[in-house]
Design a protein around this motif. Structure first.
Motif, short mmCIF file in Angstrom:
data_model
loop_
_atom_site.label_atom_id
_atom_site.label_comp_id
_atom_site.label_asym_id
_atom_site.label_seq_id
_atom_site.Cartn_x
_atom_site.Cartn_y
_atom_site.Cartn_z
N LEU A 1043 0.83 -1.21 0.00
CA LEU A 1043 0.00 0.00 0.00
C LEU A 1043 0.87 1.26 0.00
CD1 LEU A 1043 -2.89 -0.70 2.49
CD2 LEU A 1043 -3.07 -0.31 0.07
N ASP A 1044 0.42 2.25 -0.79
CA ASP A 1044 1.09 3.55 -0.77
C ASP A 1044 0.55 4.34 0.40
OD1 ASP A 1044 2.98 4.05 -2.66
OD2 ASP A 1044 1.49 3.94 -4.25
N ASN A 1045 1.46 4.96 1.17
CA ASN A 1045 1.00 5.77 2.32
C ASN A 1045 -0.07 5.06 3.12
OD1 ASN A 1045 2.67 7.73 1.63
ND2 ASN A 1045 1.14 9.12 0.78
N PRO A 1046 0.23 3.90 3.70
CA PRO A 1046 -0.83 3.20 4.44
C PRO A 1046 -1.30 4.06 5.60
CG PRO A 1046 1.32 2.26 4.92
CD PRO A 1046 1.52 3.25 3.84
N PRO A 1047 -2.60 4.05 5.90
CA PRO A 1047 -3.09 4.84 7.03
C PRO A 1047 -2.43 4.39 8.33
CG PRO A 1047 -4.80 3.36 6.20
CD PRO A 1047 -3.67 3.29 5.24
N SER A 1048 -2.44 5.27 9.32
CA SER A 1048 -1.67 4.99 10.55
C SER A 1048 -2.14 3.72 11.25
CB SER A 1048 -1.78 6.17 11.52
OG SER A 1048 -3.15 6.41 11.79
N PHE A 1049 -3.45 3.41 11.12
CA PHE A 1049 -3.91 2.21 11.84
C PHE A 1049 -3.33 0.93 11.24
CE2 PHE A 1049 -7.26 2.48 8.64
CZ PHE A 1049 -7.54 1.16 8.32
N LEU A 1050 -2.99 0.98 9.94
CA LEU A 1050 -2.36 -0.22 9.36
C LEU A 1050 -0.90 -0.34 9.80
CD1 LEU A 1050 -3.69 -0.58 5.73
CD2 LEU A 1050 -4.07 -2.08 7.66
N SER A 1051 -0.22 0.81 9.89
CA SER A 1051 1.16 0.76 10.41
C SER A 1051 1.12 0.25 11.84
CB SER A 1051 1.79 2.15 10.42
OG SER A 1051 1.42 2.84 9.26
N GLY A 1052 0.10 0.72 12.60
CA GLY A 1052 -0.07 0.24 13.97
C GLY A 1052 -0.29 -1.25 14.02
N PHE A 1053 -1.06 -1.77 13.04
CA PHE A 1053 -1.34 -3.22 12.99
C PHE A 1053 -0.03 -3.99 12.78
CE2 PHE A 1053 -1.97 -6.79 10.00
CZ PHE A 1053 -2.72 -7.64 10.79
N CYS A 1054 0.81 -3.51 11.83
CA CYS A 1054 2.08 -4.21 11.57
C CYS A 1054 2.99 -4.14 12.81
CB CYS A 1054 2.80 -3.60 10.37
SG CYS A 1054 1.83 -3.78 8.87
N GLY A 1055 3.00 -2.95 13.45
CA GLY A 1055 3.82 -2.80 14.66
C GLY A 1055 3.36 -3.74 15.76
N MET A 1056 2.04 -3.89 15.87
CA MET A 1056 1.49 -4.78 16.91
C MET A 1056 1.92 -6.23 16.65
SD MET A 1056 -2.51 -5.44 17.76
CE MET A 1056 -2.78 -6.47 16.35
N LEU A 1057 1.87 -6.64 15.38
CA LEU A 1057 2.30 -8.02 15.06
C LEU A 1057 3.77 -8.22 15.43
CD1 LEU A 1057 0.64 -8.94 11.64
CD2 LEU A 1057 -0.21 -9.27 13.93
N GLN A 1058 4.58 -7.21 15.14
CA GLN A 1058 6.01 -7.31 15.50
C GLN A 1058 6.17 -7.50 17.00
OE1 GLN A 1058 8.92 -7.37 13.95
NE2 GLN A 1058 8.16 -7.17 11.86
N LYS A 1059 5.43 -6.67 17.78
CA LYS A 1059 5.55 -6.75 19.23
C LYS A 1059 5.14 -8.11 19.74
CE LYS A 1059 4.89 -2.01 20.75
NZ LYS A 1059 3.83 -1.09 21.09
N MET A 1060 4.11 -8.68 19.09
CA MET A 1060 3.61 -9.98 19.57
C MET A 1060 4.42 -11.14 18.96
SD MET A 1060 -0.47 -9.53 19.52
CE MET A 1060 -1.28 -9.29 21.10
N ASN A 1061 5.51 -10.78 18.23
CA ASN A 1061 6.37 -11.78 17.59
C ASN A 1061 5.65 -12.60 16.52
OD1 ASN A 1061 8.63 -11.11 19.10
ND2 ASN A 1061 7.91 -12.35 20.81
N ILE A 1062 4.58 -12.03 15.96
CA ILE A 1062 3.89 -12.75 14.87
C ILE A 1062 4.58 -12.33 13.58
CG2 ILE A 1062 1.66 -13.13 13.74
CD1 ILE A 1062 0.31 -12.28 16.34
N THR A 1063 5.70 -13.00 13.26
CA THR A 1063 6.46 -12.65 12.05
C THR A 1063 6.72 -13.94 11.27
OG1 THR A 1063 8.52 -12.99 13.24
CG2 THR A 1063 7.65 -10.76 13.21
N TYR A 1064 7.03 -13.76 9.98
CA TYR A 1064 7.27 -14.96 9.17
C TYR A 1064 8.43 -15.78 9.73
CZ TYR A 1064 8.75 -18.05 5.50
OH TYR A 1064 9.13 -19.18 4.83
N SER A 1065 9.48 -15.08 10.21
CA SER A 1065 10.67 -15.83 10.66
C SER A 1065 10.31 -16.73 11.84
CB SER A 1065 11.78 -14.86 11.06
OG SER A 1065 11.29 -13.93 12.00
N ASN A 1066 9.40 -16.25 12.72
CA ASN A 1066 9.00 -17.10 13.85
C ASN A 1066 8.12 -18.25 13.39
OD1 ASN A 1066 10.35 -15.75 15.80
ND2 ASN A 1066 8.64 -14.46 16.39
N LEU A 1067 7.25 -17.96 12.41
CA LEU A 1067 6.31 -19.01 11.96
C LEU A 1067 7.01 -20.04 11.09
CD1 LEU A 1067 3.29 -16.72 11.13
CD2 LEU A 1067 3.34 -18.43 12.91
N SER A 1068 8.03 -19.58 10.33
CA SER A 1068 8.65 -20.50 9.38
C SER A 1068 9.34 -21.67 10.09
CB SER A 1068 9.66 -19.75 8.51
OG SER A 1068 10.65 -19.20 9.36
#
Length: 1769
Positions: A1043-1068
């Motif tokens: 997405l171009d210029n994603p709205p702040s709530f989407l950036s917040g969503f990605c940040g939240m996943l990072q904090k909760m360790n929900i990342t591809y490297s952990n799942l892989s």
């Protein structure tokens, strides 16, 4: 004393030591003094061997040992200690022979040092001795006699570690069986040593009085005496009897000495203690000798009987008993009545002076050993003795210590029993013991609560039991009769005092408690004295909990009188057992005890009835607990009429008639219970249980309790009844039927309903606090007995339903209402219900409750309106419930409604409801907590089933994917990563202003969280669920990323996943990469789009390697015929394919280009798709076949001839189909790539086709501005600009070498027609586009075409700019010397430097940069030729730029103003601040470029303007906030250090529009570039600013400039001198780069002037020094003037050295031409505006510069001539 390292006197080869002194003595007297000490006589020296000359040590002993032995004779403690430790180590490490060499010298050292004053030395000595023994073993034998005495003393050392070490050494030398033998072998020597120490030694003979302080001498002497006495005792204990006889004479000798007996009165306790220990040992081992010395022994021991030192006492009393036993006639030698007994009595009266625990156990043996003759008159003696004992008990010291107290009481009873036994039958004596001793003693104890907790009652019970037992067993009738009389007398007197205590109107609570304790203890079955003794070897006080003061203390065997403290009191007084225990009670006790109880009960009930006496009621409770019999209850009812139980069911009435206890219950107890305050109710409930015990059966008890529950009992009483039942199993057994019954159950259900209802005021008739009622509910639900509910299961279920209803209502209430509501209490009750439940105790209602709890925990606060503390409580409650659920039997998922319903609810939440970030986070963490608890289940498949159930079906996933907004496609389309030829979405570019997350994101993140939690346990998921979840999460993440210029709530969503360790490297780590890739490839081949980009992203981020991907595209032909999926898959893989693989794909495409129909050209499986693949391969430069490229160009040209309408030239795009647009886009892309990569010469026709097509497409783009919102049209525009840009770049880069490959007229055609055409279209287009949307960032899709458009415009030539067709834009108030068309251009382009998009800013900069050198000329033309204005002249740079600069300064003040200078600010790329700073720096770059292009004279005017506005100062402050601390290029850090590293000052900044990789360095590099230009072009102004700045800034600037900029500038300055083409007539200039010097030689006629200009290390901040070289034909004063002038020019003018020299030369030339100096600045030519002195004074005719005069007048405030002081006209 001499220093350690001083040179010794000549001939004095060895240091002096005691060894040499010993040697001299040996030579003089033949032996060494044998006794270690001072001033001893030489009479008896046999036990220490003499050393035969110290020189033998040198010859026999190992040199290391010799050194250590010498150190041991030193006085310093540390030296001795270290030496002894070293000696021990050497004994262990050296061989036996070497160690044996030391043995002859060891005894002397050992004997001396084992008595050393320092205890560490003594300990180390014994440890070393042990090591010596272990090494030499039996070789020690010859030296044994000389050490044994001291060794035995060492074993008795007063410092325990030293004594222990000596004993260890002794045991190492001799096994236990050999020890007596060894000591017997040396007994003579030992005795001699010890006797000498005891009889001959004094403090001054043991230590040297001259060197040792008196205190230390005394201490050593006392220690030696103590050790000697104890060693003598040890000798006695070790020696067998037959060996002792031979020593008798020695002992007699010792005992005959007065000095020995004086030790008994010694002032030091340790000596006395050792003395008494020795006396005991002598009595034990040589009794005959002691009997002979009776006259000395008896007074010595018996007269010390009152010694109250804790060290001495144990030994003293042992000695007393031994003396009494051994010396039968001891009493002849002391006066018992006058000397001994008074001392004894005084001590006992004082309670043993704190030593009762030590002394009192000896009292019974002591009185038993007293001969009758001594104790006459017996009665008085024993009376006095026992009275003293009792008196001793009342001293404060005794009372404060439980052990003391116990010792006194135990001694009293032991002695009492002994005296009774001895004097049974003697009436007077017996009366005295009972009436005057025992009963008063009990009375004292009853009054004193402190003593009641002691063991007195137990001792009393034991004493009675012993008398009763004796009476039962004794054959002699007289004895029996006497004993019975004693007991009868005792009970009579006891009853009297008990009743007296209870009968006092204001009865003391302590006394009442005491009586109840006493009665309780006496009622227990008899216990043998012996076992009791064993338990109370040391009597301990069991301090019970303070809330149960009436529980009897101190003995484990007593029956708990209340049973309220432990469930273990099952043997307590309950109905069946009470009879049993009373049967066990002796008949001699049973009757009087019962009578006593009845009397006490009667007295108490009277007090209760009359005075409502609290303590009597409590007393009754305790009494009834032990004696719950009908008889007692009858007495309690004596004041009421019978049969008055009215208004009750007949069975209750009947029961009351039959059972006095029930009657008592209804008549008395109920009223008491209802009147009582809550806290006192405990003992009343005990009475209730006592009454229930008197019922015959459980049925009767249930009837009574049911009846009471209906109305009589209030809530608090009910709570207490149930609490008591829970605390004791026997009480629970009494009331089980009632607890399980319906009456109580219904009542509790009604209570729950009432508490959970809104109207909390109506909680029960009593109106009591609801906290109690909640406690009652909690108790009813959470208490389990034998894994069963306390109340009926049905009622538990109904209560849970009520609680559930309350929780369900919370959503309807506000947060404040919820805080006050009963939710918190419900949580507490439910939590304790779950926490306490055993297995199999969960019921359906509680599962519904769990679901509600889960829903409350998993929703955000906005929905549930719950405060934080409640959410926390709910979570704990939920987890305790789930924990219980998973520990139940297997197959939980199918059985559990909670698990099934929670799955449905979770699916509904993520797939159907609208969640924002906060809600999703709460949901994820709640689901995570739930799964963490499910992990603990024994059912391994549970977790897998649960996750599988939450997983949506494929169709549901597809639906969610389609619901995702399609805006993500913009970037891949623009970047050419994907190609489309259909209108995929109608773009309404208004961003949804919502914070709701798409369902796909919620679902994928929930499932990812679940499998992450589940990874702690190995789980098996069916049907590739794991891979599907990972794939969907990747889809979500890729969508967000594209997405171009994603709205702040989407950036917040990605940040939240990072904090909760929900990342591809952990799942892989969890899934299988190959099956995941297979899934991704299948989906990519089927659907293309995002799936294809995911594969590319995975390879790019190195999550998977290219090799892992290879198997999936091995068969190239399988990708054809092309579909959208196949096309996108190939396009995404292209960057990672090898050249060969790309060739294979290209080869598949070539045949497809030929022979297409018009329709086929535009289809995916036609020309469009194959050309798209070819372009993707070409993008990565992998098609080397130039002919192939030409061939394709020819084919495209042929399409132009065959299907002209396919090419969208100068047409309206609204009618064009997306397929045709797609094809045009791919053709343009091909042509761009063709230009980049084809070096093969092209024919003129090909060039015509490319250039004409390009211009035609541009016209189409320009005409269809209205359609830019259509993505494919915008893409068309971008690609057409790209093509124009690439063509411009191509022609811009043509060199003379490559020009030959081009057709002849091509370049002129390009310049005259095509280039002009491009810019005449684009410049107006840019201005219009920007006018429409004022402030859009470059990353937004609408502004995508700005990049290529702006980049194309950077190639515009100055001529094309000046011949622009822009509408006029002029500002009325603007001062300007520029022509109108130029001012319009400036006014149009300058504001673009502040535009929000970077490409526009950079394009505007490039265009303005080309204009800047043109502008100063117009000012120059306009400059007044005379320059005679009176003011300081100043001229503004272009007004458009300066007004923009003032706007930018305000903006920058907001961004950087608050940051201190020197603190580096990092500007986030592409942020708003970034654009402000970029625009500001670019503006300054333009101003400095403009400045540089101006002449010296103009520069002076411009710089004056800048000084006035202070703009430059602001710039410099900002630069030192923006330039990095270390301005080196990132990659150069690794380069070889001998090269000068590249920095931002050595490298020119590249302002590229497309290149975004270097964006983070953009601002720092640009700042450095501006600083470099400022220093180079405005050095004088920077110097002025630097000198006037504060010290901190001054240092920062100096340090930074010297380190990074000065070298670069000096080098450039020197180089510019060396390469300068400027020639001066009469002056030569040379430069030396290494020394940073410039030499100028000026010559005119025969005058020669040589100047050396030296640049400083911090050039240009520091001042340039001008030194003189040769000077011929110039006067000194003139010479100094010129030097000063040059120095001033170089310091104060903004220009290079060459310009400064030119100015100076001009000045000197004018001087030689005869022009006079101005007498103000002493210079011909003015240093700033370069004018000559023209203003002349009318009086003195001297000429001055007008600027100098102006300054003179303004600063002096006078208008007089500087020289003659006349008024200046």
């Amino acid at each position: 004393m001499g220093g350690k390292n001083k040179q010794r006197t000549k001939g004095n080869l060895r240091p002096s030591n005691s060894g040499r002194a010993a040697e001299l003595l040996a030579k003089e007297q033949g032996t060494v003094p044998g006794f270690i000490g001072f001033g001893t006589s030489h009479s008896d020296l046999g036990y220490v061997p003499a050393i035969q000359g110290a020189e033998d040590i040198d010859s026999l002993v190992d040199s290391d040992f010799r050194m250590v032995l010498r150190k041991l004779s030193k006085k310093d403690v540390t030296t001795k200690l270290k030496a002894m430790q070293e000696f021990g180590t050497m004994c262990t490490e050296r061989d036996t022979e070497a160690v044996k060499g030391v043995l002859p010298y060891w005894p002397r050292i050992f004997c001396k040092i084992s008595l050393d004053h320092d205890r560490r030395v003594r300990e180390a000595t014994q440890q070393a001795f042990e090591k010596l023994i272990l090494k030499v073993k039996k070789h020690l034998a010859p030296y044994l006699k000389s050490v044994m005495g001291y060794w035995l003393m060492a074993q008795c050392d007063t410092y325990p570690p030293a004594a222990l070490a000596a004993k260890d050494a002794f045991e190492a030398a001799f096994p236990p069986s050999k020890q007596p033998e060894a000591i017997a072998f040396c007994k003579e020597e030992i005795t001699s040593v010890l006797q000498d120490h005891l009889l001959k030694e004094t403090p001054d003979t043991l230590s040297d009085p001259q060197t040792v302080p008196e205190e230390e001498r005394e201490a050593k002497f006392h220690r030696v005496v103590t050790c000697s006495l104890l060693a003598l005792k040890r000798l006695l204990c070790f020696l067998p009897n037959n060996e002792l006889d031979s020593l008798e004479e020695k002992f007699k000798l010792l005992l005959s000495q007065n000095k020995f007996w004086k030790y008994g009165k010694h002032s030091v306790p340790q000596v006395r203690s050792a003395y008494f220990e020795l006396v005991s040992a002598l009595c034990q081992h040589v009794p005959q000798v002691m009997k002979e010395e009776a006259a000395r022994v008896s007074p010595s021991v018996l007269l010390s009987i009152d010694d109250s030192d804790p060290v001495v006492c144990p030994a003293l009393w042992e000695a007393v008993l031994y003396t009494l036993t051994t010396v039968e006639d001891c009493w002849f030698h002391v006066n018992a009545k006058k000397s001994v007994f008074p001392k004894l009595t005084a001590m006992i009266r004082e309670g043993g002076r704190g030593l009762a625990a030590v002394i009192y156990p000896y009292l019974l043996p002591f009185i038993s050993k007293l001969p009758q003759s001594i104790t006459e008159p017996k009665l008085d003696f024993f009376k006095n003795f026992l009275t003293s004992l009792v008196t001793g008990l009342s001293t404060e010291r005794t009372k404060s210590s439980s052990s003391e107290c116990s010792a006194v009481i135990a001694a009293f009873f032991e002695c009492l029993r002994f005296i009774m036994q001895q004097n049974l039958g003697e009436e007077e004596m017996v009366q005295m013991l009972i009436n005057e001793q025992l009963i008063p003693f009990i009375d004292i104890v009853l009054k004193d609560s402190g003593l009641q907790h002691g063991p007195l009652f137990n001792h009393l019970a034991d004493t009675l039991s012993s008398w009763e037992t004796k009476a039962d067993v004794e054959q002699d009738a007289e004895t029996v009769y006497n004993l019975e009389n004693v007991l009868l007398n005792f009970w009579e007197r006891l009853s009297e005092i008990c009743i007296e205590k209870i009968s006092e109107p204001e009865a003391d609570v302590k006394s009442v408690l005491g009586v109840s304790n006493l009665v309780g203890v006496l009622q227990k079955p008899k216990s043998s004295l012996k076992s009791n003794r064993k338990k109370n070897g040391k009597v301990r006080f069991a301090i019970d909990t303070p809330d149960a003061p009436d529980a009897p203390k101190g003995n484990e065997k007593c029956v708990s009188s209340e049973g309220e403290n432990s469930e273990g009191s099952e043997g307590g007084a309950e109905s069946p057992l009470s009879h049993k225990s009373s049967d066990l009670v002796s008949p001699l006790r049973k009757k009087p005890l019962e009578d006593l109880v009845c009397k006490l009960a009667e007295v108490s009930i009277n007090f209760v009835n009359e005075q409502k006496s609290e303590q009597h009621l409590q007393f009754l409770s305790t009494l009834l607990d032990s004696f719950s019999s009908g008889q007692v209850f009858k007495i309690l009812l004596s004041d009421t009429q019978k049969n008055v139980v009215k208004d009750k069911p007949p069975e209750i009435t009947k029961l009351a008639e039959k059972n006095p206890a029930v009657q008592f219950l209804y008549h008395k107890l109920i009223d008491w219970l209802n009147d009582s305050q809550n806290e006192d109710g405990g003992f009343l409930v005990d009475i209730l249980y006592s009454a229930l015990r008197c019922c015959d059966s459980g049925v009767e008890r249930k009837e009574v309790l049911d009846d009471l529950t209906k109305e009589d009992l209030k809530w608090s009483s009910l709570l207490q009844v149930i609490e008591k039942a829970c605390s004791s199993s026997d009480k629970h057994a009494l009331v089980t039927p009632w607890l399980k019954g319906s009456i109580l159950g219904e009542k509790l259900v009604a209570l729950a309903d009432c508490l959970c209802g809104k109207d909390l005021e109506s909680t029960g008739s009593s109106g009591f606090h609801s906290s109690e009622q909640w406690s009652l509910l909690r108790l009813a639900l959470s208490q389990h007995v034998k894994n069963d509910y306390l109340i009926g299961e049905v009622y538990v279920g109904r209560i849970i339903v009520k609680l559930h209803e309350t929780l369900s209502k919370t959503k309807d209430l506000s947060e404040a209402a919820n805080s006050d509501s009963s939710v918190s209490s419900v949580c507490d009750v439910v939590h304790s219900f779950f926490s306490s439940a055993g297995e199999g105790l969960l019921m359906p209602p509680s599962e519904d409750l769990l679901l509600t709890l889960f829903q409350l925990c998993a929703q955000s606060r906005e929905r549930t309106h719950l405060p934080d503390f409640l959410i926390c409580k709910l979570k704990n409650t939920l987890l305790s419930g789930v924990n219980l659920l998973v520990h139940q039997a297997a197959n939980t998922y199918e059985q559990s409604t909670f698990l099934c319903l929670s799955v449905l609810w979770l699916k509904d939440q993520v797939q159907s409801s609208a969640l924002d970030n906060m809600s999703l986070q709460v949901l994820l963490s709640a689901a995570g907590d739930l799964l963490s608890t499910l992990i603990e289940s024994e059912d391994t498949s549970l977790l897998g089933v649960y996750i599988g159930s939450v997983m949506p079906s494929d169709s549901e996933w597809e639906k969610m994917r389609q619901a995702l907004p399609v805006q993500w496609l913009h970037r891949p389309l623009l970047e050419g990563r994907l190609s489309l030829n259909y209108e995929c979405f109608k773009t309404d570019f208004k961003e949804q202003d919502t914070k709701i997350l798409p369902n796909h994101l919620c679902t994928s993140s929930l499932l990812s969280k679940m499998i992450l939690v589940a990874r702690k346990k190995k789980i098996v998921l069916e049907n590739n669920v794991l891979e599907k979840i990972i794939a969907e999460l990747l889809y979500s993440l890729q969508w967000c990323e594209e997405l171009d210029n994603p709205p702040s709530f989407l950036s917040g969503f990605c940040g939240m996943l990072q904090k909760m360790n929900i990342t591809y490297s952990n799942l892989s780590e969890l899934g299988d990469t190959s099956s995941l890739l297979q899934l991704l490839f299948d989906r990519s081949r089927k659907n293309g789009t995002l799936w294809s980009l995911i594969i590319a992203k995975l390879i790019l981020s190195r999550s998977i390697s290219s090799d892992e991907v290879k198997p999936y595209y091995k068969r190239k032909e399988s990708f054809f015929p092309l579909t959208e999926g196949n096309l996108h898959t190939i396009q995404s893989l292209c960057p990672f394919l090898s050249k060969e693989e790309k060739k294979e794909f290209s080869a598949q495409c070539i045949p497809a280009f030929l022979g297409w129909t018009k329709e086929d050209l535009c289809s995916i499986n036609g020309a469009f798709g194959h050309l798209a693949i070819f372009n993707s391969c070409l993008q990565t430069r992998s098609v080397d076949d130039k002919q192939l490229l030409h061939g394709i160009l020819k084919i495209i040209t042929s399409w132009r001839k065959q299907h002209e309408d396919i090419f969208l030239f100068s047409c309206n795009l609204s009618e064009a189909s997306p397929e045709v647009l797609g094809l045009n886009i791919e053709i343009m892309r091909f042509l761009s790539l063709f230009l980049k990569y084809c070096s093969y010469p092209l024919a003129e026709s090909d060039w015509d086709f490319i250039m004409c097509s390009m211009l035609a497409w541009l016209e189409t783009t320009s005409e269809n501005r209205a359609l830019y919102s259509v993505p494919l049209v915008q893409l068309f525009a971008c690609v057409s600009f790209d093509l124009a840009c690439d063509l411009s770049a191509f022609f811009d880069s043509i060199t003379p070498d490559t020009v030959d490959n081009l057709p002849v007229n091509l370049i002129s055609e390009w310049k005259e027609f095509f280039s002009k055409g491009i810019h005449s279209l684009l410049l107006p287009l840019l201005v219009n586009a920007i006018g429409e949307n004022k402030d859009l960032s470059e990353t937004s899709f609408q502004n995508a075409m700005l990049k290529p458009m702006c980049e194309t415009l950077t190639y515009i030539s100055k001529e094309q700019l000046l011949s622009h067709k822009l509408p006029a834009r002029l500002v009325a108030s603007q001062k300007t010397n520029l022509p109108e068309h130029l001012q319009t251009l400036l006014n149009t382009l300058t504001p673009l430097l502040l535009f929000r998009a970077r490409p526009v800013q950079i394009a505007a900069y490039h265009m303005l940069y080309k204009l800047m050198p043109e502008l100063p000329q117009h000012d120059q033309d306009n400059l007044r030729s005379d320059g005679d204005e009176e003011e300081e002249p100043a001229l503004s740079p272009p007004a458009a730029l300066m007004s923009l600069l003032s706007t930018q300064e305000e903006l920058l003040e907001n961004v950087l103003g608050c940051v201190p200078v020197g603190q580096i600010v990092t500007i986030k790329p592409l942020s708003e601040d970034f654009c402000y700073v970029l625009g500001y720096l670019l503006t300054w770059k333009l101003i400095l470029t403009f400045f540089k292009a101006a002449s010296s004279q103009l520069r002076a005017l411009y710089s004056m303007y800048l000084r006035k506005t202070k703009s430059l100062n602001k710039l410099l402050y900002h630069l030192f906030r923006l330039m990095p601390e270390n301005p080196t290029y990132g990659e150069t850090a690794i380069e070889v250090s001998n090269k000068d590293p590249k920095t931002f000052f050595t490298e020119e900044v590249q302002l590229s529009i497309r290149e975004t990789a270097t964006l983070p360095y953009h601002i720092p590099h640009l700042a450095c570039s501006v600083y470099h230009m400022t220093l180079k072009d405005l050095p004088a102004m920077v110097r002025l600013w630097w000198n006037s700045s504060e010290k901190r800034v001054f240092n920062i600037v100096d340090r930074f400039t010297s380190k990074y900029v000065s070298n670069v500038l000096s080098f450039q300055e020197i180089s510019s001198v060396q390469t300068s083409t400027q020639l001066f007539s009469g002056m030569t200039v040379k430069a030396r780069a290494t020394t940073r010097e410039v030499m100028a030689t000026y010559s005119i006629e025969d005058i020669v002037i040589e100047l050396i200009i030296q640049l400083p290390s911090n050039y240009p901040l520091g001042s340039i020094t001008v030194e003189s070289g040769k000077r011929i034909g110039v006067a000194v004063q003139q010479w100094r003037n010129w030097m000063l002038q040059l120095s001033t020019y170089l310091t104060h003018q903004n220009g290079s050295i060459m310009e400064g020299l030119a100015l100076w030369k001009n000045n000197v030339d004018k001087r030689f031409e005869g022009v006079e100096d101005c007498m103000i600045c002493f210079s011909v030519i003015h240093g700033f505006n370069y004018s000559l002195p023209k203003k002349a004074c009318r009086t003195c005719k001297k000429k001055f510069h007008s600027a100098c005069l102006y300054k003179w007048f303004t600063s002096s405030n006078k208008s007089t001539c500087p020289l003659c002081r006349e008024t200046f006209f």
